[in-house]
Scaffold this motif. Structure first.
Motif, PDB file in Angstrom:
ATOM      1  N   HIS A  32       0.837  -1.285  -0.120  1.00 30.41           N
ATOM      2  CA  HIS A  32      -0.097  -0.109   0.091  1.00 30.41           C
ATOM      3  C   HIS A  32       0.947   1.204  -0.196  1.00 30.41           C
ATOM      4  O   HIS A  32       2.183   1.152   0.137  1.00 30.41           O
ATOM      5  CB  HIS A  32      -0.977  -0.059   1.183  1.00 30.41           C
ATOM      6  N   HIS A  33       0.257   2.315  -0.112  1.00 29.23           N
ATOM      7  CA  HIS A  33       0.900   3.662  -0.140  1.00 29.23           C
ATOM      8  C   HIS A  33       2.237   3.685   1.069  1.00 29.23           C
ATOM      9  O   HIS A  33       3.015   4.434   0.585  1.00 29.23           O
ATOM     10  CB  HIS A  33      -0.011   4.780  -0.381  1.00 29.23           C
ATOM     11  N   ASP A  34       1.914   3.344   2.102  1.00 28.55           N
ATOM     12  CA  ASP A  34       2.902   3.479   3.116  1.00 28.55           C
ATOM     13  C   ASP A  34       3.833   2.547   3.310  1.00 28.55           C
ATOM     14  O   ASP A  34       4.594   2.519   3.947  1.00 28.55           O
ATOM     15  CB  ASP A  34       2.162   3.921   4.261  1.00 28.55           C
ATOM     16  N   PHE A  81      -6.644  -4.591  -0.224  1.00 29.45           N
ATOM     17  CA  PHE A  81      -6.877  -3.302   0.332  1.00 29.45           C
ATOM     18  C   PHE A  81      -7.575  -2.433  -0.429  1.00 29.45           C
ATOM     19  O   PHE A  81      -7.344  -2.515  -1.630  1.00 29.45           O
ATOM     20  CB  PHE A  81      -5.561  -2.582   0.597  1.00 29.45           C
ATOM     21  N   ALA A  82      -9.007  -2.033   0.064  1.00 30.93           N
ATOM     22  CA  ALA A  82      -9.655  -0.881  -0.663  1.00 30.93           C
ATOM     23  C   ALA A  82     -10.354   0.224  -0.021  1.00 30.93           C
ATOM     24  O   ALA A  82     -10.709  -0.067   1.300  1.00 30.93           O
ATOM     25  CB  ALA A  82     -10.678  -1.532  -1.505  1.00 30.93           C
ATOM     26  N   GLU A  83     -10.210   1.388  -0.267  1.00 29.05           N
ATOM     27  CA  GLU A  83     -10.739   2.514   0.578  1.00 29.05           C
ATOM     28  C   GLU A  83     -10.190   2.776   1.890  1.00 29.05           C
ATOM     29  O   GLU A  83     -11.044   2.589   2.821  1.00 29.05           O
ATOM     30  CB  GLU A  83     -12.182   2.176   0.541  1.00 29.05           C
ATOM     31  N   GLY A  84      -8.961   2.156   2.031  1.00 28.13           N
ATOM     32  CA  GLY A  84      -8.463   2.295   3.266  1.00 28.13           C
ATOM     33  C   GLY A  84      -8.606   1.182   4.248  1.00 28.13           C
ATOM     34  O   GLY A  84      -8.094   1.184   5.539  1.00 28.13           O
ATOM     35  N   ASP A  98     -15.414 -21.651  11.044  1.00 27.42           N
ATOM     36  CA  ASP A  98     -15.874 -20.513  11.187  1.00 27.42           C
ATOM     37  C   ASP A  98     -15.321 -19.700   9.868  1.00 27.42           C
ATOM     38  O   ASP A  98     -14.343 -19.055  10.107  1.00 27.42           O
ATOM     39  CB  ASP A  98     -15.865 -19.680  12.220  1.00 27.42           C
ATOM     40  N   ALA A  99     -15.739 -19.798   8.503  1.00 26.83           N
ATOM     41  CA  ALA A  99     -15.138 -19.150   7.366  1.00 26.83           C
ATOM     42  C   ALA A  99     -16.056 -17.664   7.319  1.00 26.83           C
ATOM     43  O   ALA A  99     -16.986 -17.496   7.785  1.00 26.83           O
ATOM     44  CB  ALA A  99     -15.840 -19.599   6.081  1.00 26.83           C
ATOM     45  N   VAL A 100     -15.197 -16.741   6.914  1.00 22.84           N
ATOM     46  CA  VAL A 100     -15.747 -15.406   7.075  1.00 22.84           C
ATOM     47  C   VAL A 100     -14.841 -14.580   5.960  1.00 22.84           C
ATOM     48  O   VAL A 100     -13.973 -14.782   5.417  1.00 22.84           O
ATOM     49  CB  VAL A 100     -15.018 -14.719   8.423  1.00 22.84           C
ATOM     50  N   ILE A 101     -15.899 -13.456   5.219  1.00 24.49           N
ATOM     51  CA  ILE A 101     -15.441 -12.381   4.674  1.00 24.49           C
ATOM     52  C   ILE A 101     -15.672 -11.435   5.770  1.00 24.49           C
ATOM     53  O   ILE A 101     -16.565 -11.138   6.211  1.00 24.49           O
ATOM     54  CB  ILE A 101     -16.213 -12.280   3.346  1.00 24.49           C
ATOM     55  N   TYR A 102     -14.478 -10.643   5.908  1.00 26.19           N
ATOM     56  CA  TYR A 102     -14.293  -9.793   6.855  1.00 26.19           C
ATOM     57  C   TYR A 102     -13.750  -8.340   6.435  1.00 26.19           C
ATOM     58  O   TYR A 102     -12.730  -8.512   5.506  1.00 26.19           O
ATOM     59  CB  TYR A 102     -13.364 -10.271   7.900  1.00 26.19           C
ATOM     60  N   ARG A 103     -14.156  -7.300   6.721  1.00 25.64           N
ATOM     61  CA  ARG A 103     -13.624  -5.946   6.643  1.00 25.64           C
ATOM     62  C   ARG A 103     -13.135  -5.664   7.800  1.00 25.64           C
ATOM     63  O   ARG A 103     -13.776  -5.398   8.916  1.00 25.64           O
ATOM     64  CB  ARG A 103     -14.762  -5.249   5.995  1.00 25.64           C
ATOM     65  N   SER A 104     -11.920  -4.809   7.727  1.00 24.71           N
ATOM     66  CA  SER A 104     -11.259  -4.276   9.194  1.00 24.71           C
ATOM     67  C   SER A 104     -10.545  -3.363   8.892  1.00 24.71           C
ATOM     68  O   SER A 104     -10.170  -2.874   7.603  1.00 24.71           O
ATOM     69  CB  SER A 104     -10.582  -5.469  10.034  1.00 24.71           C
ATOM     70  N   LEU A 105      -9.777  -2.706   9.756  1.00 22.78           N
ATOM     71  CA  LEU A 105      -8.805  -1.471   9.806  1.00 22.78           C
ATOM     72  C   LEU A 105      -9.554  -0.462   9.137  1.00 22.78           C
ATOM     73  O   LEU A 105     -10.793  -0.541   8.958  1.00 22.78           O
ATOM     74  CB  LEU A 105      -7.459  -1.805   9.163  1.00 22.78           C
ATOM     75  N   GLY A 106      -8.892   0.734   8.646  1.00 24.10           N
ATOM     76  CA  GLY A 106      -9.761   1.900   8.283  1.00 24.10           C
ATOM     77  C   GLY A 106     -10.697   2.536   8.964  1.00 24.10           C
ATOM     78  O   GLY A 106     -11.149   2.077  10.161  1.00 24.10           O
ATOM     79  N   CYS A 162     -20.570  -4.556  -1.000  1.00 29.88           N
ATOM     80  CA  CYS A 162     -20.343  -3.195  -1.446  1.00 29.88           C
ATOM     81  C   CYS A 162     -19.333  -2.861  -0.465  1.00 29.88           C
ATOM     82  O   CYS A 162     -19.266  -2.865   0.786  1.00 29.88           O
ATOM     83  CB  CYS A 162     -21.636  -2.524  -0.810  1.00 29.88           C
ATOM     84  N   LYS A 163     -18.572  -1.815  -1.043  1.00 32.14           N
ATOM     85  CA  LYS A 163     -17.339  -1.315  -0.149  1.00 32.14           C
ATOM     86  C   LYS A 163     -18.093  -0.142   0.932  1.00 32.14           C
ATOM     87  O   LYS A 163     -17.320  -0.239   1.860  1.00 32.14           O
ATOM     88  CB  LYS A 163     -16.426  -0.475  -1.102  1.00 32.14           C
ATOM     89  N   THR A 164     -19.257   0.063   0.685  1.00 31.87           N
ATOM     90  CA  THR A 164     -19.943   1.288   1.467  1.00 31.87           C
ATOM     91  C   THR A 164     -20.807   0.747   2.234  1.00 31.87           C
ATOM     92  O   THR A 164     -21.417   1.395   3.120  1.00 31.87           O
ATOM     93  CB  THR A 164     -20.697   2.143   0.594  1.00 31.87           C
ATOM     94  N   ASP A 165     -20.844  -0.602   2.563  1.00 26.46           N
ATOM     95  CA  ASP A 165     -21.846  -1.129   3.392  1.00 26.46           C
ATOM     96  C   ASP A 165     -21.342  -0.873   4.959  1.00 26.46           C
ATOM     97  O   ASP A 165     -20.340  -0.741   5.427  1.00 26.46           O
ATOM     98  CB  ASP A 165     -21.600  -2.884   3.283  1.00 26.46           C
ATOM     99  N   LEU A 166     -22.439  -0.418   5.508  1.00 28.22           N
ATOM    100  CA  LEU A 166     -22.333  -0.224   6.982  1.00 28.22           C
ATOM    101  C   LEU A 166     -22.975  -1.252   8.127  1.00 28.22           C
ATOM    102  O   LEU A 166     -22.988  -1.133   9.166  1.00 28.22           O
ATOM    103  CB  LEU A 166     -22.965   1.248   7.446  1.00 28.22           C
TER     104      LEU A 166
END
Ligand SMILES: *[C@@H]1O[C@H](CO)[C@@H](O)[C@H](O)[C@H]1NC(C)=O
Ligand SMILES: *[C@@H]1O[C@H](CO)[C@@H](O)[C@H](O)[C@H]1NC(C)=O
Ligand SMILES: *[C@@H]1O[C@H](CO)[C@@H](O)[C@H](O)[C@H]1NC(C)=O
Length: 425
Positions: A32-34, A81-84, A98-106, A162-166
């Motif tokens: 990633h950028h850093d 990595f997408a949208e931070g 326990d299989a998972v699709i997970y979003r974290s960090l950011g 969706c990347k914007t899912d809350l």
């Protein structure tokens, strides 16, 4: 170092020289950028940390690798990595239940798939993840739930979020995806009895071929069937369209799976991305009815069609299967040819030239050569296990392929024109 990761990393660059001390088996390696984001199994206590790109020093604190990295390096995982944020597909527990699709960090809230729900996953094996438009797409294989068979049948899937899912409301799908949907990938040879290649092993990233965004998938038949492998190509536009189609459901545990009639699907359409400024501008304000529907109907009725109605490459009756793939879309002197490199379970690499044929979307392939990759001098004793190719990587700058075996790394040239007078043409 464990190596299934590098083909998913956007810019893997040169291979990291070992050792990255505390991480043991590396299961996520993203640029990633850093710098570099690396996760490792760390003796059954997965950890992640950032590393500087040049000196490979750890930058900042490490964080838990749970749901980002499996406990055991034999379990598949994918990461992007997408949208931070970090999007991962993996297993969170020691027994890989326990299989998972997970979003974290950011900055976005952490979200996961519903736990222990066989409609969402049934023994998945993750293959890749790609960002495209407002979604992250995950490619994997899993046990089918939609057939009325007694024996277990494995199928290949693409799922998206969706990347914007809350996440959902406090009542339904709280801290879980409200946009998780999945569809079967159709890699088959037409004929009287349609022949399916059901096991996905590898995909390309999103490539641009003749003005279309496509993903190439390498599939095989199951181990107890006629040995065979095929490369099928999916148009991302057609693939996304399947998620706008009908949902599939099983009305009772005894009944067969059928499409849900349109009039029984609640509004707004379940599984969509919340649109800013609309009545439901955030997923957690969606009506419970919509959230309940998507929770119980993640599977689409239609399968994702393969481009050109037939695989671009088919190999059957070989002594081995093809399980790894890299695609070079800039091959040849004019850098305008597409060459596929397919790694086999015998440690060899098969090269195919893709030839556009007539119709805008049809391609045929020309088999160029099979290259020996296994090198007993570097890799030790020549056994079937030692020849299992784990990962294949294209290094464009040096025109070489990197082959990762359980005990060694081998570099082979992408073309050996000097051996074949004809190929200069
Ligand atoms: C690593 O860097 C990325 C990008 O700057 C950041 O989002 C992430 O939180 C960092 N991870 C850790 C464990 O510090
Ligand atoms: C797969 O695609 C073929 C046409 O290419 C079609 O005939 C077949 O019904 C499809 N299979 C499924 C399960 O959708
Ligand atoms: C590649 O480019 C050359 C020169 O511009 C052209 O003659 C050739 O037809 C192109 N090949 C393909 C497959 O597009």
């Amino acid at each position: 170092m464990w190596l299934s990761l590098t083909s998913h990393a956007p810019h893997p660059g040169p291979l990291i020289p070992p050792p990255l001390p505390p991480l043991l088996y590396v299961c996520v390696l993203l640029s990633h950028h850093d710098g570099l984001f690396v996760c490792g199994t760390n003796a059954f206590n997965p950890l992640c940390a950032n590393y500087t790109r040049d000196s490979l020093e750890m930058a900042g604190e490490s964080v838990s690798g749970m749901a980002r990295c499996p406990y055991d390096p034999r379990h598949a995982n994918v990461a992007v990595f997408a949208e931070g944020s970090l999007f991962t597909g993996t297993v969170t527990d020691f027994l890989a239940i326990d299989a998972v699709i997970y979003r974290s960090l950011g900055d976005s809230p952490a979200l996961r798939t519903v736990k222990h729900d066989s409609k969402w996953f049934r023994e998945p094996f993750f293959v890749s993840a790609v960002e495209w438009g407002p979604h992250i797409y995950f490619f994997f294989r899993e046990m089918a739930m939609e057939f009325h068979h007694l024996e277990k049948v494995m199928v290949s899937r693409v799922a998206r979020v969706c990347k914007t899912d809350l996440g959902g409301s406090q009542r339904v799908l709280e801290k879980q995806w409200t946009s998780y949907l999945k569809a079967r990938l159709n890699c088959s040879v037409p004929g009287d009895s349609h022949f399916y290649f059901n096991l996905l092993h590898a995909t390309s990233g999103v490539l641009h071929l003749q003005g279309r965004a496509v993903v190439l998938g390498l599939f095989s038949t199951p181990p107890n069937s006629i040995p065979g492998s095929a490369v099928c190509v999916f148009d991302m536009q057609q693939l996304a369209h399947v998620f706008e189609g009908r949902f599939k459901e099983q009305k009772s545990p005894e009944s067969i799976w059928t499409p849900v009639p349109d009039e029984l699907v609640p509004r707004p359409r379940p599984g969509g991305c919340a649109v800013e400024g609309s009545r439901f501008s955030s997923s957690n304000s969606l009506p419970d009815e919509v959230l309940n529907f998507v929770k119980t109907h993640p599977l689409m009725d239609e399968t994702v069609p393969l481009l050109g109605h037939r695989p671009w490459v088919v190999r059957t009756m070989g002594r081995y299967q093809l399980t790894t793939m890299v695609v070079d879309t800039e091959a040849g002197p004019q850098r305008n040819r597409t060459v596929l490199f397919l790694g086999s379970t015998r440690g060899t690499v098969l090269k195919f030239l893709m030839v556009p044929s007539g119709e805008p979307v049809a391609h045929s392939s020309v088999f160029l050569e099979e290259v020996e990759g296994f090198n007993p001098e570097k890799c030790g004793e020549d056994t079937p296990q030692a020849r299992q190719l784990l990962s294949l990587l294209l290094d464009r700058s040096s025109h070489t392929l990197l082959l990762a075996f359980p005990s060694c790394l081998v570099r082979v040239p992408t073309s050996r024109c000097h051996l074949h007078a004809r190929c200069m043409k």
